[in-house]
Design a protein around this motif. Structure first.
Motif, PDB file in Angstrom:
ATOM      1  N   ASN A  97       0.855  -1.178   0.000  1.00 58.22           N
ATOM      2  CA  ASN A  97       0.000   0.000   0.000  1.00 58.22           C
ATOM      3  C   ASN A  97       0.900   1.240   0.000  1.00 58.22           C
ATOM      4  O   ASN A  97       1.397   1.652   1.042  1.00 58.22           O
ATOM      5  N   ILE A  98       1.117   1.801  -1.190  1.00 54.78           N
ATOM      6  CA  ILE A  98       2.062   2.919  -1.298  1.00 54.78           C
ATOM      7  C   ILE A  98       1.368   4.271  -1.298  1.00 54.78           C
ATOM      8  O   ILE A  98       1.990   5.299  -1.514  1.00 54.78           O
ATOM      9  N   SER A  99       0.082   4.267  -1.081  1.00 49.95           N
ATOM     10  CA  SER A  99      -0.656   5.539  -1.103  1.00 49.95           C
ATOM     11  C   SER A  99      -0.791   6.084   0.306  1.00 49.95           C
ATOM     12  O   SER A  99      -1.482   5.521   1.141  1.00 49.95           O
ATOM     13  N   ILE A 100      -0.081   7.150   0.585  1.00 52.00           N
ATOM     14  CA  ILE A 100      -0.230   7.845   1.860  1.00 52.00           C
ATOM     15  C   ILE A 100      -1.280   8.924   1.678  1.00 52.00           C
ATOM     16  O   ILE A 100      -1.185   9.730   0.761  1.00 52.00           O
ATOM     17  N   LYS A 101      -2.260   8.922   2.541  1.00 54.89           N
ATOM     18  CA  LYS A 101      -3.305   9.935   2.458  1.00 54.89           C
ATOM     19  C   LYS A 101      -2.777  11.220   3.095  1.00 54.89           C
ATOM     20  O   LYS A 101      -3.011  11.504   4.263  1.00 54.89           O
ATOM     21  N   TRP A 102      -2.049  11.987   2.284  1.00 50.83           N
ATOM     22  CA  TRP A 102      -1.380  13.186   2.787  1.00 50.83           C
ATOM     23  C   TRP A 102      -2.361  14.227   3.292  1.00 50.83           C
ATOM     24  O   TRP A 102      -1.981  15.078   4.106  1.00 50.83           O
ATOM     25  N   TYR A 103      -3.611  14.184   2.825  1.00 49.06           N
ATOM     26  CA  TYR A 103      -4.561  15.196   3.281  1.00 49.06           C
ATOM     27  C   TYR A 103      -4.816  15.077   4.781  1.00 49.06           C
ATOM     28  O   TYR A 103      -5.202  16.051   5.431  1.00 49.06           O
ATOM     29  N   LYS A 104      -4.585  13.894   5.354  1.00 53.65           N
ATOM     30  CA  LYS A 104      -4.736  13.739   6.799  1.00 53.65           C
ATOM     31  C   LYS A 104      -3.653  14.532   7.523  1.00 53.65           C
ATOM     32  O   LYS A 104      -3.944  15.272   8.480  1.00 53.65           O
ATOM     33  N   ILE A 105      -2.408  14.374   7.067  1.00 55.32           N
ATOM     34  CA  ILE A 105      -1.300  15.093   7.693  1.00 55.32           C
ATOM     35  C   ILE A 105      -1.468  16.598   7.500  1.00 55.32           C
ATOM     36  O   ILE A 105      -1.255  17.392   8.424  1.00 55.32           O
ATOM     37  N   ILE A 106      -1.863  16.992   6.287  1.00 59.18           N
ATOM     38  CA  ILE A 106      -2.073  18.411   5.999  1.00 59.18           C
ATOM     39  C   ILE A 106      -3.183  18.982   6.878  1.00 59.18           C
ATOM     40  O   ILE A 106      -3.076  20.107   7.383  1.00 59.18           O
ATOM     41  N   SER A 107      -4.237  18.212   7.100  1.00 59.05           N
ATOM     42  CA  SER A 107      -5.345  18.657   7.949  1.00 59.05           C
ATOM     43  C   SER A 107      -4.877  18.864   9.385  1.00 59.05           C
ATOM     44  O   SER A 107      -5.276  19.831  10.052  1.00 59.05           O
TER      45      SER A 107
END
Length: 304
Positions: A84-94
Motif C-alpha cells: 500500500n504505497i498511497s499515503i493519504k497526505w490530506y490527513k497530515i495536511i489537515s
C-alpha cells in the motif's frame, strides 16, 4: 485516580485530558466515510494537539505518534499481497492546518484577552531544556545554575547562542560510557517514582485556610502530606502499583498484532486494539525520548 496531583491546579493535571482526547479524536476521524469529515476531524485533532502543546510541550507527542502511524501505513501490505504505497497526505495536511489555527487563536485572541504583554527577549528556548537535561550533577533535573546562566544573557539571540555553546561543551565532556550512565540515571528519575515526584518540589501546600480544616481533610492530609501519620504507607502503596504497571507493560512486546509496521496483513480499521495500541506505544516511546533529551522529571509523566 488516587494521585494527589489532581488537587494542584497546574499544567500536569490540566493536561491529563489531552493524550486520551487526541487518541479518541483520531479514532473518530479514522472511522469517517466521507473525506470532508475526515479532514474536519483531523483538523480538530491538530487544534486539540496544539492546545495541549501550549499547556505542556510533551502533549504534542501524541499528535506526532498519530502522524507517524499514518505515514508508516505505507509499509503495510493489503490482503492480495500488494504494498500500500498511497499515503493519504490530506490527513497530515489537515493536522497541520489545525495546529496553525490554534496557534493563530492563541496569539491573536487568547493572549491579548489577558491584557499581558509577552516579552519575547525573555524566552529561554529549547536550548535551556537540553542543557538542563545534560547536567550530570543532578541527573538532568531542574538546576539553578542553568537558570542563572540563561538569565545572564540580555537578549533571546544571545541566550540561544550562549546556551548552544554550553550544550556542545557539556556533550563533548561525556564519554560514551558516561553518557549511557547519565541517561540511565535520568530514566531512574523519570520512571522510578510511583507518586510522580509528589511533594518533591514547589510550594503547593504552604497555604492551609481555616475553612479547609475538617475531619475529612485531616484524614486525607495524614496520607498525602509529608510527615503525616500514614504518608509512608500511601507512597509505598503508590510505588507498588507503579512497579506492577511497569513490569506487566513488558508483556506488550509479545503481542505481534500491535506492531506498527506489519508486512503480512492489512491493518483492520475495525480492530481498535491493533491501531490504538500502536499509537499508545509510539506515544510512550516518544515521551521517553523527550525526557531523555530534555529536563528529567517524574512529574512530566503524569499527564500521560
Amino acid at each position: 485516580g488516587l494521585s494527589p496531583w489532581y488537587i494542584v491546579y497546574y499544567t500536569d493535571a490540566t493536561g491529563l485530558m489531552f493524550p486520551i482526547l487526541i487518541i479518541r479524536l483520531w479514532q473518530i476521524a479514522r472511522d469517517q466515510k466521507s473525506t470532508k469529515r475526515v479532514v474536519v476531524w483531523y483538523m480538530i485533532l491538530g487544534f486539540a494537539g496544539m492546545a495541549g502543546y501550549f499547556i505542556k510541550p510533551q502533549l504534542l507527542i501524541v499528535v506526532i505518534a498519530v502522524s507517524l502511524f499514518e505515514v508508516m501505513s505505507v509499509f503495510t501490505k493489503s490482503q492480495d499481497g500488494q504494498r500500500n504505497i498511497s499515503i493519504k497526505w490530506y490527513k497530515i495536511i489537515s493536522i497541520i492546518i489545525g495546529l496553525v489555527i490554534m496557534t493563530v487563536v492563541k496569539n491573536s485572541v487568547i493572549i491579548p484577552s489577558t491584557g499581558l504583554e509577552i516579552d519575547k527577549e525573555k524566552t529561554y528556548g529549547i536550548g535551556y531544556s537540553i542543557l538542563t537535561g545534560l547536567n550530570d550533577e543532578n541527573d538532568g533535573v531542574y538546576s539553578e545554575e542553568v537558570v542563572d546562566l540563561a538569565q545572564s544573557f540580555s537578549t533571546s539571540a544571545e541566550r540561544k547562542t550562549g546556551l548552544w555553546k554550553e550544550i556542545k561543551k557539556q556533550t563533548g565532556a561525556y564519554s560514551l560510557h558516561g553518557m549511557i550512565r547519565h541517561l540511565c540515571r535520568k530514566e531512574i528519575v523519570n520512571y522510578g517514582d510511583g507518586t510522580f515526584a509528589w511533594a518533591v518540589e514547589g510550594h503547593w501546600n504552604t497555604g492551609q485556610p481555616e475553612w479547609s480544616d475538617t475531619s475529612l481533610s485531616g484524614l486525607i492530609r495524614s496520607y498525602i502530606f509529608p510527615g503525616g501519620e500514614h504518608y509512608l504507607r500511601f507512597i509505598s502503596f503508590k510505588q507498588m502499583i507503579w512497579l506492577f504497571i511497569l513490569t506487566m507493560s513488558l508483556g506488550t512486546i509479545f503481542d505481534r498484532n500491535r506492531y506498527c509496521v506489519k508486512y503480512s496483513v492489512e491493518i483492520s480499521h475495525k480492530n481498535y486494539d491493533t491501531e490504538t495500541g500502536s499509537i499508545l506505544m509510539l506515544s510512550i516511546i516518544g515521551l521517553t525520548l523527550f525526557e531523555l533529551i530534555f529536563e528529567a522529571r517524574a512529574r512530566y509523566l503524569f499527564c500521560y
